[in-house]
Design an enzyme around this catalytic site. Structure first.
Site, PDB file in Angstrom:
ATOM      1  N   ASN A 165      26.837  36.940  -1.192  1.00  0.00           N
ATOM      2  CA  ASN A 165      27.565  38.190  -1.409  1.00  0.00           C
ATOM      3  C   ASN A 165      27.627  39.064  -0.164  1.00  0.00           C
ATOM      4  OD1 ASN A 165      28.785  40.317  -3.160  1.00  0.00           O
ATOM      5  ND2 ASN A 165      26.907  41.412  -2.582  1.00  0.00           N
ATOM      6  N   ASP A 273      29.495  43.479   2.729  1.00  0.00           N
ATOM      7  CA  ASP A 273      29.977  42.707   1.586  1.00  0.00           C
ATOM      8  C   ASP A 273      31.055  41.727   2.008  1.00  0.00           C
ATOM      9  OD1 ASP A 273      29.583  42.601  -1.384  1.00  0.00           O
ATOM     10  OD2 ASP A 273      31.764  42.812  -1.329  1.00  0.00           O
ATOM     11  N   ASP A 304      21.270  34.930  -5.415  1.00  0.00           N
ATOM     12  CA  ASP A 304      21.120  36.379  -5.459  1.00  0.00           C
ATOM     13  C   ASP A 304      22.466  37.061  -5.733  1.00  0.00           C
ATOM     14  OD1 ASP A 304      19.313  38.695  -4.805  1.00  0.00           O
ATOM     15  OD2 ASP A 304      20.875  39.065  -3.320  1.00  0.00           O
ATOM     16  N   HIS A 308      28.119  40.083  -8.188  1.00  0.00           N
ATOM     17  CA  HIS A 308      28.906  40.883  -7.247  1.00  0.00           C
ATOM     18  C   HIS A 308      29.888  40.031  -6.446  1.00  0.00           C
ATOM     19  CE1 HIS A 308      26.386  44.164  -8.430  1.00  0.00           C
ATOM     20  NE2 HIS A 308      25.300  43.541  -8.032  1.00  0.00           N
ATOM     21  N   GLU A 338      21.621  35.197 -10.336  1.00  0.00           N
ATOM     22  CA  GLU A 338      21.066  36.488 -10.752  1.00  0.00           C
ATOM     23  C   GLU A 338      22.220  37.362 -11.238  1.00  0.00           C
ATOM     24  OE1 GLU A 338      18.851  40.392  -8.811  1.00  0.00           O
ATOM     25  OE2 GLU A 338      20.406  39.302  -7.734  1.00  0.00           O
TER      26      GLU A 338
END
Ligand SMILES: [Ca+2]
Ligand SMILES: [Ca+2]
Ligand SMILES: [Ca+2]
Length: 610
Positions: A165, A273, A304, A308, A338
């Site tokens: 991410n 990002d 992780d 997102h 996650e």
């Protein structure tokens, strides 16, 4: 409780050859054949575990802690733990009954980041600059190779913790408040104009982020649509591979508030990002993480911040990574994402297995349900609702067997701390009993149990994040050392690798039981009994090959409880694998369980009368 007669014991022993001891040590050559559901996972932050080499504590960086990141007395800095230390402690993990080690990210991090006066270090590993090699604080590539080889040699798998991410926080913006760049949405700041809808035209022909074709992204040449991103002097080449240094490959829209559009397009507290809709980013990330599989033959990825990242990224990433693993001779390579939300429910996390095609997600719904029943006084009906939702996962109930289950973690804090927060004034003795019961449930109910490092030593902690990341080696952090542990008189000021801690012993014993019985690893689970208040919860699990039944019963109440529990109609007697089982059924199809406060029973059903 009805006691077994000697004859019953002899009869049971004749028909029950496979007892727990048989599975004490997984064999070194069979680990590749095990399904993800069969593992007992240990999640460890290498910085906080064991210091095998003091020479690497500063990561080869000169200067004070704001350069090297090393300060063992500060909870937000490196403490010296490393890969060599982890390798040295593998026998400890094997005695605990661990079969897979989930290592927090080991990639090279930005050593220190954060605003002046509020700096902290990348000891946790989530601020990656170089995705191709271990952080020098943790050791060398050869030391990682040695760690993987040693784990494999003992029949243990290695799961790496990866991030697609974002990278470390390197990119800054010319405009806005550098302390907290506000999110600039795709509606207010379209890709077609510089700095808002009335700005100069840019990126002619780009059709937006929903078209991930190379032809479309070839037209996105100017990243200045929302902010004007730049890389500060001296950091132009800090990221590896080199393509990561180009701001074109990031969203550059400011900080996420973790809800709505910005949850996917915003920077996670300034962390850069990635533009995961861009095919170049997708190819780049596949190449990075395929390479670790090819080079080291590791067994899985914990992913992780998966929620997102856009679904299209996962739809491309997952099959490419699985193909790489299968070609490398790793048929059971697993990935679990996650997907963390304040109020997690299984419908929400299941989306990521159906739409995004992640093979599994961390079972935040299980964690939440366990806190409800053991910390917040809710009835065991909550667990029935949890498991009823297993049909929502892609692949249904069978796929839910592969979900990693857990009680607490490095972000939300330890299970013991969460229960203490729910029940202020709880005695250490009751806290230990509730945590023991929680682990008995974790180790036997469906899913692959994840032990958060230190939980087996009675660590409690005083909060989430940094407050839940104590040292196993002797700690110099005053806040950690002031916290009372459960099940021991020790504190974190001494080293905590006690193989006689009651939680260590419980996990070790239940791991052996689990590994001796396929029903407890990958057997179908059927809920048998639940109550509207605290009390008995019971399930049966079935050996997929033999059909043999194991009944699990737990009492979440602070007083003794009993219940008549449905069991298979052919069952006549029980063999106790853990806890307190009745000797025989009350009638075909029903068994009377009497459980002490916070007690449990793991019972193998026999069709022979006692
Ligand atoms: Ca070290
Ligand atoms: Ca940034
Ligand atoms: Ca994102």
């Amino acid at each position: 409780m009805i006691k077994l007669t000697l004859a019953a014991v002899l009869a049971l022993s004749l028909v029950t050859p496979a007892i727990a001891q048989d599975a004490a040590a997984p064999s070194a050559d069979s680990f590749r054949a095990r399904a993800p559901s069969d593992e007992v996972v240990y999640f460890v932050l290498p910085d906080r575990f064991e210091n095998g080499d003091p020479k690497n504590d500063r990561g080869g960086i000169k200067g004070d802690r704001l350069q090297s990141g090393f300060d063992p007395a500060a909870k937000g800095f490196y403490h010296g733990g490393d890969l060599k230390g982890l390798s040295e402690k593998l026998p400890y993990l094997q005695k605990l009954g661990i079969t897979a080690i989930w290592v927090a990210p080991i990639f090279k991090n930005k050593a220190v980041q954060g605003p002046k006066g509020d700096e902290s270090a990348g000891y946790h590993g989530y601020w990656i600059t170089d995705f191709t090699r271990p952080d020098p604080h943790f050791g060398t590539a050869d030391e990682f190779r040695a760690f993987v080889a040693a784990a494999h040699g003992m029949g243990m798998k290695v799961y790496m913790d990866i991030i697609t991410n974002h990278t470390a926080d390197v990119i800054r913006y010319r405009e806005g408040d550098a302390a907290n760049y506000a999110y600039r949405s795709r509606g207010d700041y379209p890709y077609s104009r510089q700095g808002g809808t009335s700005g100069p035209a840019i990126n002619a022909g780009f059709k937006g982020d929903e078209d991930s074709s190379e032809a479309n992204f070839a037209r996105l040449t100017n990243p200045d649509y929302a902010y004007t991103p730049y890389v500060p002097k001296g950091e132009e080449h800090v990221k590896v591979p080199a393509w990561l240094n180009d701001p074109d490959y990031y969203h550059n829209r400011g900080n996420s508030t973790f809800t709505g559009e910005d949850s996917r397009f915003g920077d996670f507290s300034g962390l850069d990002d990635l533009f995961t809709e861009n095919p170049r980013v997708r190819q780049g990330m596949v190449a990075i993480y395929a390479d670790w599989i090819k080079r080291y033959g590791i067994d899985g990825y914990r992913i992780d911040t998966a929620r997102h990242v856009d679904p299209g990224f996962w739809q491309a990433f997952v099959p490419a990574i699985l193909d790489t693993a299968h070609a490398r001779g790793i048929p059971n390579f697993t990935m679990f994402g996650e997907v963390f939300k304040d109020v997690p429910d299984n419908g929400y996390i299941a989306q990521y297995t159906r739409r995004d095609h992640l093979p599994a997600v961390l079972d935040f719904a299980f964690q939440s349900a366990m806190r409800e029943v053991l910390g917040r006084g809710k009835g065991t009906v909550v667990l029935n609702e949890l498991y009823a939702g297993d049909v929502l996962y892609e692949g249904g109930e069978a796929a839910a067997l592969n979900l990693p289950t857990f009680l607490g973690n490095h972000d939300m804090g330890r299970f013991a701390m969460l229960l203490k927060a729910d029940m202020p004034g709880i005695s250490p003795d009751e806290l230990l009993k509730r945590v023991m019961l929680g682990h008995a449930m974790l180790m036997t109910l469906r899913g692959a149990p994840v032990i958060y490092y230190g939980d087996e030593q009675g660590f409690v902690g005083t909060g989430g994040d940094q407050l839940a990341r104590e040292d196993m080696m002797p700690s110099k952090v005053a806040a950690y050392n002031a916290s009372q542990l459960i099940g021991t008189a020790a504190t974190t000021a001494s080293d905590n690798f006690d193989e006689n801690h009651p939680l260590f012993r419980l996990i070790s014993e239940l791991s052996a039981v689990r590994r001796a019985h396929p029903a407890l690893m990958h057997g179908r689970q059927v809920v048998r009994h639940y109550e509207q208040g605290p009390g008995v919860f019971a399930v049966s699990r079935f050996d997929p090959a033999s059909g043999a039944e194991i009944v699990l019963a737990f009492n979440t109440a602070a007083t003794a409880h009993s219940a008549n529990v449905v069991v298979g109609y052919d069952g006549r007697a029980f063999e106790t694998l853990s806890g307190t089982c009745p000797a025989q059924v009350a009638a075909p199809g029903s068994a009377h369980f009497e459980l002490p406060a916070f007690g449990w029973a793991v019972c193998r059903v026999s069709s022979k009368a006692p």
